[in-house]
Design an enzyme around this catalytic site. Structure first.
Site, short mmCIF file in Angstrom:
data_model
loop_
_atom_site.label_atom_id
_atom_site.label_comp_id
_atom_site.label_asym_id
_atom_site.label_seq_id
_atom_site.Cartn_x
_atom_site.Cartn_y
_atom_site.Cartn_z
N HIS A 185 -53.27 -47.43 -14.59
CA HIS A 185 -52.83 -47.00 -13.26
C HIS A 185 -51.43 -46.40 -13.29
O HIS A 185 -50.45 -47.13 -13.11
CB HIS A 185 -52.83 -48.20 -12.31
N CYS A 242 -58.84 -45.56 -13.33
CA CYS A 242 -59.54 -46.84 -13.39
C CYS A 242 -61.02 -46.66 -13.02
O CYS A 242 -61.81 -46.15 -13.79
CB CYS A 242 -58.84 -47.87 -12.51
N GLU A 302 -50.15 -44.71 -10.92
CA GLU A 302 -49.61 -44.70 -9.55
C GLU A 302 -48.98 -46.02 -9.15
O GLU A 302 -48.22 -46.09 -8.16
CB GLU A 302 -50.72 -44.32 -8.56
#
Length: 384
Positions: A261, A145, A263
């Site tokens: 993202h 990001c 994660e």
């Protein structure tokens, strides 16, 4: 005639066996980067350390922070996290760099002006990583990001105000449109055909976008350094149809970048839009495994076992930020965070950690030191 029929049959069979395309054409893609030198190296370290560049902290009990999701993401792939304070001295940055086997430029909300301390520190680390790879010492970076944008800003050497455009992509799980060659990239090679298909299908929306700015594909030509140095692996669109680059991989270095993202699906639950399906988890794990496996090829080592212990993020306790308003009011941020140093600490001349120092710092109470937005009560914090 018999040979002609046999040839046609072989072609037909090959077409049947081609993988299903997702978004843009993945089937029959050409090799993205020719030879990728980092893939030819053997593992050097089966206990890799990954540095995570901490960001500025505002309405929270620290001078900088790391979202725990990034820590867990690399831990699940067999690595350990090391916080890197962007305001550390150059000597300390260099010391940490020589100790870790890869870095994450994380997502978040911080200034990316060319002369900001955060970007200045990132540029040093990025340049050292290039020099290490040029010398045959594999050293990967993953940018997520804001980190995706940072890697492109550093490569193009241009202000984010010129490079990026507004996008309506906050809390926006969506699809990836793959470019030719993406299937053979380091990042996506080995990802199952089923997951590739689902990443491009809006029935699933398993890539989590959460950003206010994006990089238009046309800017790869506006700034030729981007086209010259990055493979554009995927693009995506915001809610208004604005297209932006969503995944990129450096042509010469093991630098990986996702505007989305990976994660969040396994480790972030505060935002209801985050996908938590098995498909989203498997994609996340694939990218984490790919990144950490590359980091295992780095020969960097801490100077001593004592330094190794002192560097690791386990010397600090994570704080359940989802429970209290201690992050920026405008940032729908991490469920859990690690905080470093006090908000009013001056930048140290040398951030060299002494044995036991970080353990003592971790045990201090942060109760009452939060600086809340005007008109809001201070959160009650206590680090046991």
């Amino acid at each position: 005639m018999h040979r002609t029929l046999s040839a046609l049959a072989a072609i037909a069979l090959a077409l049947v066996l081609l993988p299903a395309a997702a978004g843009r054409q993945l089937a029959g893609a050409q090799l993205v980067g020719g030879g990728r030198p980092w893939e030819e190296k053997q593992a050097q370290n089966f206990k890799p350390l990954i540095g995570i560049l901490a960001q500025a902290c505002h309405y929270c009990p620290g001078r900088s922070y790391v979202a725990a999701g990034f820590v867990k993401w690399i831990e699940a792939a067999g690595a350990r996290a090391v916080p890197i304070r962007y305001y550390s001295s150059e000597q300390e940055l260099r010391r940490v760099f020589k100790s870790v086997n890869g870095m994450i430029f994380p997502g978040g909300l911080t200034d990316l002006w060319m002369d900001s301390p955060y970007v200045v520190a990132a540029r040093k680390l990025w340049q050292w990583a290039k020099e290490a790879n040029d010398g045959g010492d594999v050293f990967p970076i993953h940018g997520t990001c804001l980190g995706f944008q940072l890697l492109h800003i550093l490569e193009a050497n241009v202000s984010f105000t010129q490079l990026l455009v507004d996008t309506d992509s906050v809390a926006h799980p969506y699809t990836l449109d793959f470019s030719e060659g993406a299937a053979n990239s380091t990042m996506f090679e080995g990802l199952s055909k089923d997951l590739v298909t689902k990443l491009g299908d809006d029935k699933y929306n398993i890539s989590m976008e959460n950003h206010m700015f994006g990089l238009p594909p046309a800017h790869y030509d506006t700034w030729p350094a981007l086209r010259q140095n990055f493979h554009m692996l995927t693009t995506s669109k915001d809610r208004n149809g604005v297209e932006y680059v969503s995944t990129a991989e450096h042509k010469s270095y093991p630098f990986f970048a996702t505007q989305w993202h990976p994660e969040k699906p396994p480790f972030e639950f505060g935002m209801k839009e985050i996908p938590h399906t098995l498909d989203a988890i498997l994609v996340s794990q694939h990218l984490a495994n790919t990144f950490v496996e590359t980091a295992r090829k780095s020969s960097h080592r801490p100077e001593s076992p004592e330094q190794e212990l002192e560097l690791m993020i386990y010397n600090w306790k994570p704080y359940f930020t989802l429970k209290d308003s201690v992050m920026d009011p405008s940032y729908d941020g991490p469920d859990m965070c690690y905080f470093f140093d006090r908000p009013d600490d001056e930048a140290p001349e040398d951030n060299r950690l002494q044995l036991g120092a970080s353990r003592r710092a971790a045990s201090k109470s942060f109760a009452g030191v939060v600086s809340p937005p005007k008109g809001e009560p201070a959160a009650a914090l206590a680090f046991a």
